[in-house]
Design an enzyme around this catalytic site. Structure first.
Site, PDB file in Angstrom:
ATOM      1  N   CYS A 124      48.893 -23.986   8.257  1.00 51.83           N
ATOM      2  CA  CYS A 124      49.377 -22.800   7.540  1.00 51.83           C
ATOM      3  C   CYS A 124      48.277 -21.758   7.674  1.00 51.83           C
ATOM      4  O   CYS A 124      47.266 -21.832   6.985  1.00 51.83           O
ATOM      5  CB  CYS A 124      49.644 -23.103   6.070  1.00 51.83           C
ATOM      6  SG  CYS A 124      50.043 -21.620   5.113  1.00 51.83           S
ATOM      7  N   CYS A 182      48.056 -19.394   4.254  1.00 44.06           N
ATOM      8  CA  CYS A 182      47.590 -19.904   2.955  1.00 44.06           C
ATOM      9  C   CYS A 182      47.346 -21.402   3.075  1.00 44.06           C
ATOM     10  O   CYS A 182      46.466 -21.807   3.843  1.00 44.06           O
ATOM     11  CB  CYS A 182      48.518 -19.522   1.804  1.00 44.06           C
ATOM     12  SG  CYS A 182      50.261 -19.944   1.969  1.00 44.06           S
ATOM     13  N   SER A 183      48.104 -22.216   2.341  1.00 41.59           N
ATOM     14  CA  SER A 183      47.806 -23.648   2.364  1.00 41.59           C
ATOM     15  C   SER A 183      49.090 -24.468   2.285  1.00 41.59           C
ATOM     16  O   SER A 183      49.085 -25.556   1.728  1.00 41.59           O
ATOM     17  CB  SER A 183      46.875 -24.006   1.207  1.00 41.59           C
ATOM     18  OG  SER A 183      47.475 -23.648  -0.027  1.00 41.59           O
ATOM     19  N   CYS A 184      50.191 -23.941   2.833  1.00 43.39           N
ATOM     20  CA  CYS A 184      51.468 -24.643   2.770  1.00 43.39           C
ATOM     21  C   CYS A 184      51.343 -26.042   3.382  1.00 43.39           C
ATOM     22  O   CYS A 184      50.798 -26.204   4.476  1.00 43.39           O
ATOM     23  CB  CYS A 184      52.542 -23.850   3.507  1.00 43.39           C
ATOM     24  SG  CYS A 184      52.864 -22.253   2.744  1.00 43.39           S
TER      25      CYS A 184
END
Lengths: 207, 218
Positions: A108, A111-113
């Site tokens: 990702c 972000c941090s998906c």
């Protein structure tokens, strides 16, 4: 965290983030906005209940059960829900099956998906600028840092989780596991193999 | 926005450095930061797109120089103040007057159900999709000031639709309180050489999920 050897326990010597988060929790609790017991329960869920064992069970079953593998390919959310793994950051699942021709790897960049319902919370490296910046541009170089070297003829397909689809890589089943039960197979499915930065372990214990 | 979060293809961050036997949390405050973020989200005042935008709107040195749970904590403070739940004075003092429970406060016995329900973002959509699997498309050179999920590194580049995903909430609208405005979502594959030129690794590609208004026929 800072190390201190004085004033322990009086609350005045907390490291900055501990103090900051504790203050926030105090305010939210006093104002009736959060229940600290609910926070405990959330932490317990991701500390003890939801983690890569879920994903490993899905992969192992897919290796052993062609009908399940087909359902996983066609509607991963429903197939994974059959096994009881549902919910937050797993609402819209996609399964990516590795083959000798194609290796899948998930990132990702924005972000941090990450597919919480099957892998739990992401490791720090997954959220790091180093991984997020490099995975899309030089995936083989990144894989090499994880100790993974693919055949020259294997394409690398990187999936950047820019929407709410969450990707689970299904690594290739290791040789020498014919007749193994799903439980035995699940022990070979590492977290990284389901992100695509690793391969499944072999019966000897090595990727 | 072209913020510090849009990291794909950027350079200079060094090696990945995975940690062996990494713990799920590295400090107790990280546990609490996660729990507070999720519990406060249940109040329903903001959505996931607004919270992402709050994180990516942090100053570059903060975003790039702190841990992910610090980013979450700072963004949560922004959101709680923006929506009137807490005041800057309370945040500065670390204390507040006691108040009765908010009607949307999540009790502990609701946590399992709330987490299991999650927050699906697919939405029924009346219009037919403009693109089909196999279509050649170009990612538009969009440079919005606000939130977007179109990464900088694909803008202006040619790709191919590899899957249609149906209607999904449009983050660029939803992040700013302008409604869900669902659009068709597509998985679009870009060959490495198209994105990175001669520096691309042979046989590499990147697939992103792109909303319809991010794309044009090529």
């Amino acid at each position: 965290m800072h190390d201190h050897d004085h004033d322990q326990g009086d609350g005045s010597d907390l490291d900055e983030m501990t103090a900051r988060v504790r203050a926030l929790e105090t305010i939210l609790t006093k104002k009736g906005l959060i229940d600290p017991a609910a926070v405990d329960r959330i932490i317990d869920t991701y500390q003890n209940k939801v983690g890569p064992k879920n994903g490993a069970a899905v992969v192992a079953r897919a290796w052993n059960d062609p009908d399940f593998a087909r359902r996983l390919r066609d509607d991963a959310t429903a197939a994974i829900a059959e096994m009881g793994f549902v919910g937050r950051q797993g609402e819209h699942m996609q399964a990516l099956f590795n083959t000798p021709e194609t290796h899948h790897m998930v990132v990702c960049t924005l972000c941090s998906c990450y597919p919480w319902s099957v892998l739990g919370l992401p490791p720090v490296w997954y959220k790091s600028p180093a991984y997020r910046s490099r995975a899309v541009r030089e995936p083989r170089a990144v894989l090499a840092e994880f100790g993974v070297t693919l055949d020259k003829g294997t394409d690398v397909q990187v999936w950047d989780s820019t929407a709410e689809l969450r990707y689970l890589v299904v690594p290739m089943r290791p040789d020498g596991t014919e007749g193994w039960s799903a439980d035995e197979l699940a022990d070979l499915v590492s977290r990284d193999s389901m992100i695509g930065t690793g391969l499944a372990l072999t019966p000897g214990g090595k990727p | 926005m072209n913020g510090p979060h849009d990291l794909g293809g950027k350079m200079g961050f060094g090696a990945i450095a995975p940690e062996a036997e990494e713990p799920i949390f590295h400090a107790e405050w990280e546990e609490r930061a996660l729990g507070l973020t999720l519990a406060a989200g249940v109040l329903g005042a903001w959505n996931i797109d607004e919270s992402r935008h709050a994180r990516e709107s942090l100053p570059w040195p903060i975003y790039l120089g702190t841990s992910y749970y610090e980013i979450w904590t700072r963004a949560l403070e922004v959101l709680l103040q923006r929506h009137g739940f807490i005041t800057p004075e309370e945040l500065a003092s670390g204390d507040a007057q006691t108040a009765p429970a908010h009607p949307r406060r999540m009790p502990a016995d609701a946590v399992d159900a709330v987490l299991a329900r999650g927050g699906p973002t697919d939405r029924a959509i009346e219009t037919a999709p403009r693109f089909g699997v196999g279509d050649a498309v170009r990612a538009l050179n969009l440079q919005p000031n606000g939130h977007t999920r179109l990464p900088g590194y694909v803008r202006g580049h040619l790709g191919r639709v590899v899957a249609t995903r149906g209607g999904f909430i449009f983050p660029d609208s939803n992040a700013h309180g302008n409604g869900e405005a669902p659009q068709h979502l597509y998985s679009v594959r870009f060959q490495g050489a198209e994105l990175w030129g001669g520096a691309a690794e042979p046989g590499s590609s990147v697939t992103i999920d792109a909303w319809e208004s991010y794309l044009e026929h090529a």
